[in-house]
Write an enzyme that holds these catalytic residues in place. Structure first.
Site, short mmCIF file in Angstrom:
data_model
loop_
_atom_site.label_atom_id
_atom_site.label_comp_id
_atom_site.label_asym_id
_atom_site.label_seq_id
_atom_site.Cartn_x
_atom_site.Cartn_y
_atom_site.Cartn_z
N ASP A 17 14.44 94.62 136.46
CA ASP A 17 15.19 96.00 137.03
C ASP A 17 15.52 96.52 135.56
O ASP A 17 15.41 95.99 134.45
CB ASP A 17 16.54 95.22 137.58
CG ASP A 17 17.15 96.65 138.34
OD1 ASP A 17 16.29 97.65 138.55
OD2 ASP A 17 18.24 96.50 138.77
N GLY A 18 15.77 97.99 135.78
CA GLY A 18 15.87 98.69 134.65
C GLY A 18 14.86 99.33 134.10
O GLY A 18 14.99 100.11 132.89
N ARG A 21 16.03 103.30 134.02
CA ARG A 21 17.13 103.66 132.91
C ARG A 21 16.40 103.48 131.54
O ARG A 21 16.81 104.37 130.95
CB ARG A 21 18.16 102.62 132.99
CG ARG A 21 19.16 103.08 134.04
CD ARG A 21 20.12 101.92 134.61
NE ARG A 21 19.34 100.96 135.57
CZ ARG A 21 19.77 99.87 135.90
NH1 ARG A 21 20.94 99.41 135.49
NH2 ARG A 21 19.32 99.13 136.60
N TRP A 22 15.37 102.69 131.19
CA TRP A 22 14.57 102.59 129.89
C TRP A 22 14.08 103.87 129.85
O TRP A 22 14.29 104.54 128.60
CB TRP A 22 13.64 101.60 130.16
CG TRP A 22 12.99 101.23 128.83
CD1 TRP A 22 13.40 100.33 127.89
CD2 TRP A 22 11.66 101.94 128.34
NE1 TRP A 22 12.52 100.39 126.80
CE2 TRP A 22 11.46 101.13 127.11
CE3 TRP A 22 11.01 103.01 128.63
CZ2 TRP A 22 10.52 101.57 126.15
CZ3 TRP A 22 10.00 103.24 127.98
CH2 TRP A 22 9.46 102.70 126.82
N ARG A 30 10.51 108.26 134.96
CA ARG A 30 10.89 106.92 135.43
C ARG A 30 9.43 106.14 135.48
O ARG A 30 9.54 105.08 135.16
CB ARG A 30 11.32 106.96 136.87
CG ARG A 30 12.67 107.45 137.03
CD ARG A 30 13.06 107.53 138.44
NE ARG A 30 13.21 106.09 138.95
CZ ARG A 30 13.95 105.33 138.90
NH1 ARG A 30 15.17 105.60 138.23
NH2 ARG A 30 13.86 104.01 139.34
N ASN A 65 12.44 99.62 148.39
CA ASN A 65 11.80 100.33 147.39
C ASN A 65 10.71 101.41 148.02
O ASN A 65 10.59 102.46 147.35
CB ASN A 65 11.04 99.77 146.24
CG ASN A 65 12.20 99.12 145.27
OD1 ASN A 65 11.54 97.93 144.60
ND2 ASN A 65 13.22 99.46 145.13
N ARG A 185 18.08 88.21 136.31
CA ARG A 185 18.06 89.62 136.39
C ARG A 185 18.18 90.47 135.21
O ARG A 185 19.26 90.23 134.43
CB ARG A 185 19.08 90.12 137.44
CG ARG A 185 18.90 91.55 137.84
CD ARG A 185 19.47 91.97 139.22
NE ARG A 185 19.28 93.48 139.54
CZ ARG A 185 19.11 94.08 140.69
NH1 ARG A 185 19.56 93.30 141.77
NH2 ARG A 185 18.86 95.20 140.85
N SER A 193 19.95 91.98 145.65
CA SER A 193 19.15 92.92 146.29
C SER A 193 18.20 92.43 147.27
O SER A 193 17.02 92.82 147.05
CB SER A 193 18.47 93.87 145.02
OG SER A 193 19.49 94.37 144.14
#
Ligand code: IPE
Ligand code: IPE
Ligand code: MG
Length: 239
Positions: A17-18, A21-22, A30, A65, A185, A193
């Site tokens: 995950d992430g 945000r990265w 994204r 998703n 995670r 999740s």
């Protein structure tokens, strides 16, 4: 295949995950976070193989998703296709067999075809199982298993009393795989999740604030060092 650890998980599962945000932190779309995330996938597969992990499950795409914007979903499916295309040879060289869990019938045909091809080509490999969770939802998996067992009861192949935890586990997508020992995670979220709900009963959990594209070999070794120190009691008392 030497390991610097006194104990390692037999089955390591990762909620990657992430990525978004990265990318956001860098002012990038994204999708670039996802493509950068593929590098972390490669390094995690390689390091896991090297230290002797037997099963590596990567949560790559959840059932939920599918609700993301179409452009992002399409980009993820293209990345999956390209990853499988490029990595097949690497998987062969490293004696890794590919598996998938999830409702893979929902994948676009191009990616699904590639997935089926790589699973078939690598099926004889014994070094490690790389298990991709794709269009995966833990509750859907449990419900589907219940339906399957109900059908077998109706067909009188099974009685309700014969349905025990072992039997139920064999009706899941993960049939034949051991339960995860460690679930990592990334990106700091403290939740599952909808990942491996049945199988995670006694998994050790490790959450790191590191965003998935930054999760490199050292970060994995850190998680494994943490796991090495865990006292897994399974409800009993320590030795
Ligand atoms: C993980 O990164 C990749 C997938 C879920 C497919 P995210 O895309 O969820 O990244 P964040 O959580 O928005 O940062
Ligand atoms: C979980 O991440 C799914 C994958 C890593 C593939 P999400 O980003 O989709 O999960 P939530 O929305 O934060 O719970
Ligand atoms: Mg996320």
């Amino acid at each position: 295949m030497t390991t610097p650890f006194s104990k390692i998980p037999t089955h390591l599962a990762v909620i990657m995950d992430g990525n978004g945000r990265w990318a956001k932190q860098r002012g990038l779309p994204r999708i670039l976070g996802h493509s950068q995330g593929v590098k972390a996938v490669r390094s995690t597969v390689q390091t896991s193989r090297e230290i002797g992990i037997q099963v590596l499950t990567l949560f790559a795409f959840s059932q939920e998703n599918w609700q993301r914007p179409a452009a992002e979903v399409n980009a993820l499916m293209d990345l999956l296709h390209d990853y499988l295309d490029k990595e097949c040879e690497e998987l062969m060289q490293n004696n890794i067999s590919l598996r998938a869990i999830g409702d893979t019938s929902r994948l676009p045909s191009k990616a699904l075809k590639r997935l089926q091809d790589v699973i078939a080509v690598t099926s004889g490999n014994q070094g490690m199982i790389l298990n991709l969770a794709l269009s995966y939802g833990g509750r859907a998996e449990i419900v589907r298993a219940a339906q399957h067992l109900a059908r077998r009861c109706l067909a009188q192949e099974l009685t309700p009393e014969q349905i025990d935890e072992q039997c139920f586990s064999q009706a899941l997508w993960t049939a034949g795989l051991p339960d995860p020992d460690l679930i990592i995670r990334t990106s700091g979220e403290m939740r599952l999740s909808n990942f491996l709900l049945f199988q995670a009963a006694y998994a050790e959990l490790y959450v790191t604030p590191v965003l998935w594209p930054d999760f490199d070999r050292d970060e994995l070794l850190k998680a494994l060092a943490d796991y090495e120190r865990r006292d897994r009691r399974f409800g009993r008392v320590s030795d």
